[in-house]
Write an enzyme that holds these catalytic residues in place. Structure first.
Site, PDB file in Angstrom:
ATOM      1  N   ASP A  65       0.653  -1.202  -0.062  1.00  0.00           N
ATOM      2  CA  ASP A  65      -0.024  -0.011   0.072  1.00  0.00           C
ATOM      3  C   ASP A  65       1.009   1.355   0.022  1.00  0.00           C
ATOM      4  O   ASP A  65       1.433   1.440   0.986  1.00  0.00           O
ATOM      5  CB  ASP A  65      -0.931  -0.182   1.130  1.00  0.00           C
ATOM      6  CG  ASP A  65      -1.997   1.082   1.179  1.00  0.00           C
ATOM      7  OD1 ASP A  65      -1.571   1.998   0.460  1.00  0.00           O
ATOM      8  OD2 ASP A  65      -3.088   1.191   2.058  1.00  0.00           O
ATOM      9  N   TYR A 156      -5.727  16.447  -5.226  1.00  0.00           N
ATOM     10  CA  TYR A 156      -4.704  15.616  -6.301  1.00  0.00           C
ATOM     11  C   TYR A 156      -4.219  16.860  -7.023  1.00  0.00           C
ATOM     12  O   TYR A 156      -3.001  16.816  -7.459  1.00  0.00           O
ATOM     13  CB  TYR A 156      -6.014  14.984  -7.313  1.00  0.00           C
ATOM     14  CG  TYR A 156      -5.384  14.618  -8.546  1.00  0.00           C
ATOM     15  CD1 TYR A 156      -4.769  13.268  -8.198  1.00  0.00           C
ATOM     16  CD2 TYR A 156      -5.515  15.113  -9.482  1.00  0.00           C
ATOM     17  CE1 TYR A 156      -4.149  12.887  -9.526  1.00  0.00           C
ATOM     18  CE2 TYR A 156      -5.055  14.345 -10.861  1.00  0.00           C
ATOM     19  CZ  TYR A 156      -4.391  13.307 -10.718  1.00  0.00           C
ATOM     20  OH  TYR A 156      -3.959  12.813 -11.921  1.00  0.00           O
ATOM     21  N   LYS A 160       0.084  17.224  -7.422  1.00  0.00           N
ATOM     22  CA  LYS A 160       0.492  16.980  -8.655  1.00  0.00           C
ATOM     23  C   LYS A 160       1.476  18.337  -9.241  1.00  0.00           C
ATOM     24  O   LYS A 160       2.727  18.240  -9.755  1.00  0.00           O
ATOM     25  CB  LYS A 160      -0.579  17.018  -9.914  1.00  0.00           C
ATOM     26  CG  LYS A 160      -1.133  15.506  -9.980  1.00  0.00           C
ATOM     27  CD  LYS A 160       0.090  14.503 -10.148  1.00  0.00           C
ATOM     28  CE  LYS A 160      -0.679  13.009 -10.234  1.00  0.00           C
ATOM     29  NZ  LYS A 160       0.168  11.937 -10.270  1.00  0.00           N
TER      30      LYS A 160
END
Length: 275
Positions: A65, A156, A160
């Site tokens: 994980d 997210y 990024k």
């Protein structure tokens, strides 16, 4: 394609069980690299490993994980006795959208752990070993979303953006040490993860194209934008420093049910720019 003498003998592919990661693994195996593949799901890992072994590649796999703090230690357990000359950190797809303040903390923490802490920690460890040898390469998976914040994707897009700026900094630091660093900036790509979300992958870039461009341009850092029609044009469009409020409102990442429409618009933008 990938220089085995400079980047070998072992390549470590994080997120290497399917999609772009699997494409990287197949291309590297064809170039004679030995491979360590790490991903969460054991079944796709074992299937890909068996395929590559049949072609003569030496392959190690680890199901782990990537959002957990101990993941680097787990990976080191299967790499400390070998020479990893190429790190491909491909993990980081997003499967949950929602307002940041409403999403469960474990969802956003996982995104940040994989895209920020994971990239930084793996690059530090394996990059240090490469720098000591005076050769090696690091490819960090990125996204066009790194150029623009989008509602329902705060963690997210923010992570990024970290990846892209981090890659540029790391590239500048590592180049004098003989280590190439590349932020591979991709757009809409036909991965199994996207297909599971119901995305129109028939309009997307094949994973093999993305991986090939990454390996062909590892020495052309710090950033390589995959040549999907419209990618470069969109990056330029959303990178403007003027009137960011309007830019974010107008060009935010489309909802999933509007993905096909957005992909066609991007292709149209590319066509108009080429005239």
């Amino acid at each position: 394609m990938a220089d085995l003498q400079k980047y070998g003998p072992w390549a470590l592919v994080i997120g290497g069980s399917e999609g772009v990661g699997a494409a990287f693994a197949r291309l590297l195996a064809a170039d004679g690299f030995k491979l360590v593949l790490v991903a969460r799901k054991p079944e796709p890992l074992e299937t890909l490993a068996a395929e590559l072994r049949e072609l003569g590649a030496e392959v190690r796999v680890l199901s782990a994980d990537l959002s957990q703090p101990a993941v680097l230690s787990q990976v080191r357990a299967v790499t400390d006795d070998i020479e990893v000359g190429l790190l491909v950190y491909n993990a980081g797809a997003n499967n949950t959208r929602g307002l940041f303040v409403e999403l469960p903390e474990e969802v956003t923490q996982s995104v940040i752990a994989i895209n920020v802490l994971g990239q930084a920690n793996f690059a530090r460890h394996y990059g240090a070993l490469m720098a000591a040898r005076g050769r090696g390469g690091i490819i960090l998976g990125g996204s066009l979303s790194s150029y623009l914040g989008s509602p329902t994707l705060a963690a997210y897009t923010g992570s990024k953006a970290f990846s892209r700026i981090f890659s540029e900094s790391l590239w500048a630091e590592m180049a004098p040490l003989g280590v190439d660093v590349l932020h591979l900036n991709i757009g809409f790509t036909a991965t199994p993860a996207m297909a599971r979300l119901g995305m129109p992958v028939e309009l997307a870039e094949p994973p093999e194209t993305v991986a090939r461009e990454g390996l062909e341009n590892i020495a052309n850092g710090p950033v390589w934008i995959v040549s999907t029609p419209g990618n470069i044009e969109r990056a330029r469009l959303i990178s403007t420093v003027d009137n960011r409020a309007q830019t974010v409102r107008t060009h935010a990442i489309a909802p999933r049910d509007k993905t096909a429409e957005a992909a066609r618009a991007q292709q149209k933008l590319a066509g108009e720019s080429s005239k």
